[in-house]
Design a protein around this motif. Structure first.
Motif, PDB file in Angstrom:
ATOM      1  N   ILE A  56      -5.081   0.896 -30.287  1.00  0.00           N
ATOM      2  CA  ILE A  56      -3.896   1.471 -30.928  1.00  0.00           C
ATOM      3  C   ILE A  56      -2.592   1.029 -30.263  1.00  0.00           C
ATOM      4  CG2 ILE A  56      -5.170   3.452 -31.865  1.00  0.00           C
ATOM      5  CD1 ILE A  56      -3.885   5.124 -29.582  1.00  0.00           C
ATOM      6  N   SER A  57      -2.641  -0.048 -29.491  1.00  0.00           N
ATOM      7  CA  SER A  57      -1.439  -0.496 -28.782  1.00  0.00           C
ATOM      8  C   SER A  57      -0.313  -0.855 -29.756  1.00  0.00           C
ATOM      9  CB  SER A  57      -1.757  -1.671 -27.860  1.00  0.00           C
ATOM     10  OG  SER A  57      -2.314  -2.754 -28.583  1.00  0.00           O
ATOM     11  N   THR A  58      -0.651  -1.464 -30.897  1.00  0.00           N
ATOM     12  CA  THR A  58       0.384  -1.813 -31.868  1.00  0.00           C
ATOM     13  C   THR A  58       0.992  -0.554 -32.482  1.00  0.00           C
ATOM     14  OG1 THR A  58      -0.734  -3.897 -32.347  1.00  0.00           O
ATOM     15  CG2 THR A  58       0.894  -3.160 -33.945  1.00  0.00           C
ATOM     16  N   LEU A  59       0.153   0.441 -32.747  1.00  0.00           N
ATOM     17  CA  LEU A  59       0.692   1.711 -33.255  1.00  0.00           C
ATOM     18  C   LEU A  59       1.699   2.285 -32.279  1.00  0.00           C
ATOM     19  CD1 LEU A  59      -2.406   3.681 -34.656  1.00  0.00           C
ATOM     20  CD2 LEU A  59      -0.541   2.667 -35.953  1.00  0.00           C
ATOM     21  N   ARG A  60       1.374   2.230 -31.001  1.00  0.00           N
ATOM     22  CA  ARG A  60       2.293   2.760 -29.981  1.00  0.00           C
ATOM     23  C   ARG A  60       3.596   1.957 -29.949  1.00  0.00           C
ATOM     24  NH1 ARG A  60      -0.620   6.353 -26.214  1.00  0.00           N
ATOM     25  NH2 ARG A  60      -2.791   6.224 -26.810  1.00  0.00           N
ATOM     26  N   GLU A  61       3.476   0.624 -30.066  1.00  0.00           N
ATOM     27  CA  GLU A  61       4.675  -0.224 -30.102  1.00  0.00           C
ATOM     28  C   GLU A  61       5.584   0.160 -31.262  1.00  0.00           C
ATOM     29  OE1 GLU A  61       3.705  -4.388 -30.248  1.00  0.00           O
ATOM     30  OE2 GLU A  61       2.319  -4.213 -28.561  1.00  0.00           O
ATOM     31  N   LEU A  62       4.969   0.534 -32.387  1.00  0.00           N
ATOM     32  CA  LEU A  62       5.730   0.905 -33.579  1.00  0.00           C
ATOM     33  C   LEU A  62       6.256   2.338 -33.518  1.00  0.00           C
ATOM     34  CD1 LEU A  62       3.407  -0.753 -36.237  1.00  0.00           C
ATOM     35  CD2 LEU A  62       5.757  -1.437 -35.682  1.00  0.00           C
ATOM     36  N   GLY A  63       5.882   3.073 -32.465  1.00  0.00           N
ATOM     37  CA  GLY A  63       6.358   4.433 -32.295  1.00  0.00           C
ATOM     38  C   GLY A  63       5.591   5.462 -33.105  1.00  0.00           C
ATOM     39  N   PHE A  64       4.398   5.090 -33.560  1.00  0.00           N
ATOM     40  CA  PHE A  64       3.580   6.007 -34.352  1.00  0.00           C
ATOM     41  C   PHE A  64       3.208   7.227 -33.530  1.00  0.00           C
ATOM     42  CE2 PHE A  64      -0.480   7.586 -35.989  1.00  0.00           C
ATOM     43  CZ  PHE A  64      -0.220   7.674 -37.346  1.00  0.00           C
ATOM     44  N   LYS A  65       3.352   8.393 -34.126  1.00  0.00           N
ATOM     45  CA  LYS A  65       2.988   9.646 -33.468  1.00  0.00           C
ATOM     46  C   LYS A  65       1.873  10.313 -34.259  1.00  0.00           C
ATOM     47  CE  LYS A  65       6.505   9.663 -30.530  1.00  0.00           C
ATOM     48  NZ  LYS A  65       6.369   8.721 -29.500  1.00  0.00           N
ATOM     49  N   PHE A  66       0.795  10.632 -33.589  1.00  0.00           N
ATOM     50  CA  PHE A  66      -0.325  11.290 -34.243  1.00  0.00           C
ATOM     51  C   PHE A  66       0.046  12.730 -34.579  1.00  0.00           C
ATOM     52  CE2 PHE A  66      -2.285   7.927 -31.766  1.00  0.00           C
ATOM     53  CZ  PHE A  66      -3.100   7.349 -32.717  1.00  0.00           C
ATOM     54  N   GLN A  67      -0.325  13.153 -35.790  1.00  0.00           N
ATOM     55  CA  GLN A  67      -0.063  14.526 -36.199  1.00  0.00           C
ATOM     56  C   GLN A  67      -1.301  15.399 -36.052  1.00  0.00           C
ATOM     57  OE1 GLN A  67       1.485  14.456 -40.170  1.00  0.00           O
ATOM     58  NE2 GLN A  67       3.345  13.435 -39.559  1.00  0.00           N
ATOM     59  N   TYR A  68      -2.487  14.779 -36.020  1.00  0.00           N
ATOM     60  CA  TYR A  68      -3.740  15.521 -35.984  1.00  0.00           C
ATOM     61  C   TYR A  68      -4.705  14.844 -35.032  1.00  0.00           C
ATOM     62  CZ  TYR A  68      -1.829  16.986 -40.465  1.00  0.00           C
ATOM     63  OH  TYR A  68      -1.005  17.450 -41.454  1.00  0.00           O
ATOM     64  N   ASN A  69      -5.568  15.635 -34.400  1.00  0.00           N
ATOM     65  CA  ASN A  69      -6.668  15.029 -33.670  1.00  0.00           C
ATOM     66  C   ASN A  69      -7.755  14.684 -34.697  1.00  0.00           C
ATOM     67  OD1 ASN A  69      -8.263  17.341 -34.222  1.00  0.00           O
ATOM     68  ND2 ASN A  69      -7.803  18.263 -32.246  1.00  0.00           N
ATOM     69  N   LEU A  70      -8.818  14.052 -34.272  1.00  0.00           N
ATOM     70  CA  LEU A  70      -9.847  13.581 -35.195  1.00  0.00           C
ATOM     71  C   LEU A  70     -10.422  14.718 -36.030  1.00  0.00           C
ATOM     72  CD1 LEU A  70     -11.674  11.369 -36.333  1.00  0.00           C
ATOM     73  CD2 LEU A  70     -13.208  11.768 -34.394  1.00  0.00           C
ATOM     74  N   GLU A  71     -10.808  15.802 -35.401  1.00  0.00           N
ATOM     75  CA  GLU A  71     -11.439  16.883 -36.156  1.00  0.00           C
ATOM     76  C   GLU A  71     -10.479  17.520 -37.160  1.00  0.00           C
ATOM     77  OE1 GLU A  71     -14.304  20.743 -35.791  1.00  0.00           O
ATOM     78  OE2 GLU A  71     -14.114  19.383 -34.103  1.00  0.00           O
TER      79      GLU A  71
END
Length: 85
Positions: A56-71
């Motif tokens: 997920i390194s590219t997601l982090r570079e793009l500033g993506f923020k997770f809204q939910y955990n997997l479950e």
């Protein structure tokens, strides 16, 4: 200037290792399924200790923020499917 991400395939995942068994068990639990998990013999060359994890390194570079955990994300997905299918 061309966007360096244009045309790139970007992995989307939690960045945390999750086994297929854990994911299958979660789906069964969240859907209240009576399904059973059946394990097939290992395929030739398959390592029983193989672990997969999205990069997920590219997601982090793009500033993506997770809204939910997997479950929580799986729970929302199950609710959507039950409502829309």
């Amino acid at each position: 200037e061309q966007n360096k991400y244009e045309g790139m395939t970007i992995d989307v995942g939690s960045g945390m290792e999750t086994s297929v068994n854990t994911l299958a068990e979660m789906v069964i639990r969240l859907t209240s399924s009576k399904s059973a998990i059946h394990h097939l013999p290992m395929r030739q060359g398959e390592d029983e200790n193989t672990k997969l994890c999205a990069d997920i390194s590219t997601l982090r570079e793009l500033g993506f923020k997770f809204q939910y955990n997997l479950e929580a994300g799986m729970r929302k997905t199950v609710v959507w499917y039950k409502k829309n299918l």
